[in-house]
Design an enzyme around this catalytic site. Structure first.
Site, PDB file in Angstrom:
ATOM      1  N   THR A  83      16.727 -47.124 -39.302  1.00  0.00           N
ATOM      2  CA  THR A  83      18.076 -46.296 -39.417  1.00  0.00           C
ATOM      3  C   THR A  83      19.094 -47.229 -39.540  1.00  0.00           C
ATOM      4  O   THR A  83      19.324 -48.167 -38.837  1.00  0.00           O
ATOM      5  CB  THR A  83      18.193 -45.336 -38.147  1.00  0.00           C
ATOM      6  OG1 THR A  83      19.643 -44.883 -38.149  1.00  0.00           O
ATOM      7  CG2 THR A  83      17.979 -46.120 -36.795  1.00  0.00           C
ATOM      8  N   CYS A 196      22.219 -44.674 -45.573  1.00  0.00           N
ATOM      9  CA  CYS A 196      21.519 -43.579 -44.304  1.00  0.00           C
ATOM     10  C   CYS A 196      20.019 -43.521 -44.990  1.00  0.00           C
ATOM     11  O   CYS A 196      20.030 -43.043 -46.271  1.00  0.00           O
ATOM     12  CB  CYS A 196      22.201 -42.326 -44.246  1.00  0.00           C
ATOM     13  SG  CYS A 196      21.295 -41.413 -43.141  1.00  0.00           S
TER      14      CYS A 196
END
Length: 242
Positions: A83, A196
């Site tokens: 992430t 992202c």
């Protein structure tokens, strides 16, 4: 091949893509029935998301550091935080283990530089777009980073948490992202970093007038390269360009 340790679950939608990509890249490199040696520690994202919202980054860092220790104990020889946003605590994770951490922003910056570009737009969570832990790392890697305006940042953040992390892909959101990308390009961006890992579920190469740099794909490619060769060197052919 060295064993890759994955700190995942943030969200599991993109972590599933990491697993697929690691195995595809390994098969492409080695052929036949080869697949990646990897270990996954998947956290409860609801817990992490609440710590993010409350600004309790130290506690979030402790959770990810413990995950990294567990991966090392399980035989991982390198660790990836799957992430972008949680690279805010990358230093804490790195300090918790003796194995190397492959930083996502470094793999991304290498891919952008290898493409010959340097001025890029960045899409991600509000934390990733607005704070220095990620943008600053990209800029230290030689990039000129642009972000959307306030309304654009709100839209990008909302779609990530309220839709993509839940596996919801809406055409209306794709259209909204395309408008934001167009605005960044009009402002001088030569490429767009999908900063992202969930955004890759929504935005495709044909959705952008300039090259895209999908961070989950780039991170996974860098991990496989390192696992097979022992050197950190991202391969530029893994970016999705037009």
């Amino acid at each position: 091949m060295k064993t890759i340790g994955l700190i995942g679950g943030m969200s599991w939608e993109s972590t599933a893509q990491y697993y697929r990509l690691l195995n595809e890249f390994t098969r492409d490199r080695l052929g036949g029935l080869h697949s990646a040696r990897c270990v996954l520690y998947s956290v409860d994202f609801a817990e992490i998301e609440q710590l993010q919202v409350q600004g309790r980054w130290t506690e979030a860092g402790e959770i990810l550091a413990a995950a990294a220790k567990a991966l090392e104990a399980a035989g991982a020889e390198m660790v990836l935080i799957c992430t972008n946003t949680m690279h805010k605590v990358a230093d804490r994770v790195e300090a918790a283990v003796s194995i190397p951490l492959l930083h996502l922003a470094d793999a991304t910056a290498q891919a952008v530089r290898a493409s010959g570009l340097h001025r890029v737009g960045l899409l991600g969570t509000a934390f990733t777009m607005e704070q220095d832990f990620y943008r600053g790392r990209l800029e230290a890697g030689g990039l000129d980073v642009r972000i959307p305006d306030a309304d654009g940042r709100t839209t990008v953040h909302h779609v990530i948490y309220e839709e993509l992390c839940l596996g919801i892909v809406r055409e209306e959101s794709r259209t909204a992202y395309q408008k934001i990308i167009t605005d960044l390009v009009a402002g001088g961006a030569q490429g767009i970093i999908l900063g992202c890992t969930e955004i890759e579920l929504l935005i495709r190469p044909e959705d952008s007038p300039v090259p895209l740099f999908p961070t989950a794909r780039l991170h996974a490619a860098a991990a496989v390269h390192t696992a097979l060769t022992g050197t950190q060197n991202n391969r530029p052919t893994t970016s999705t360009s037009r």
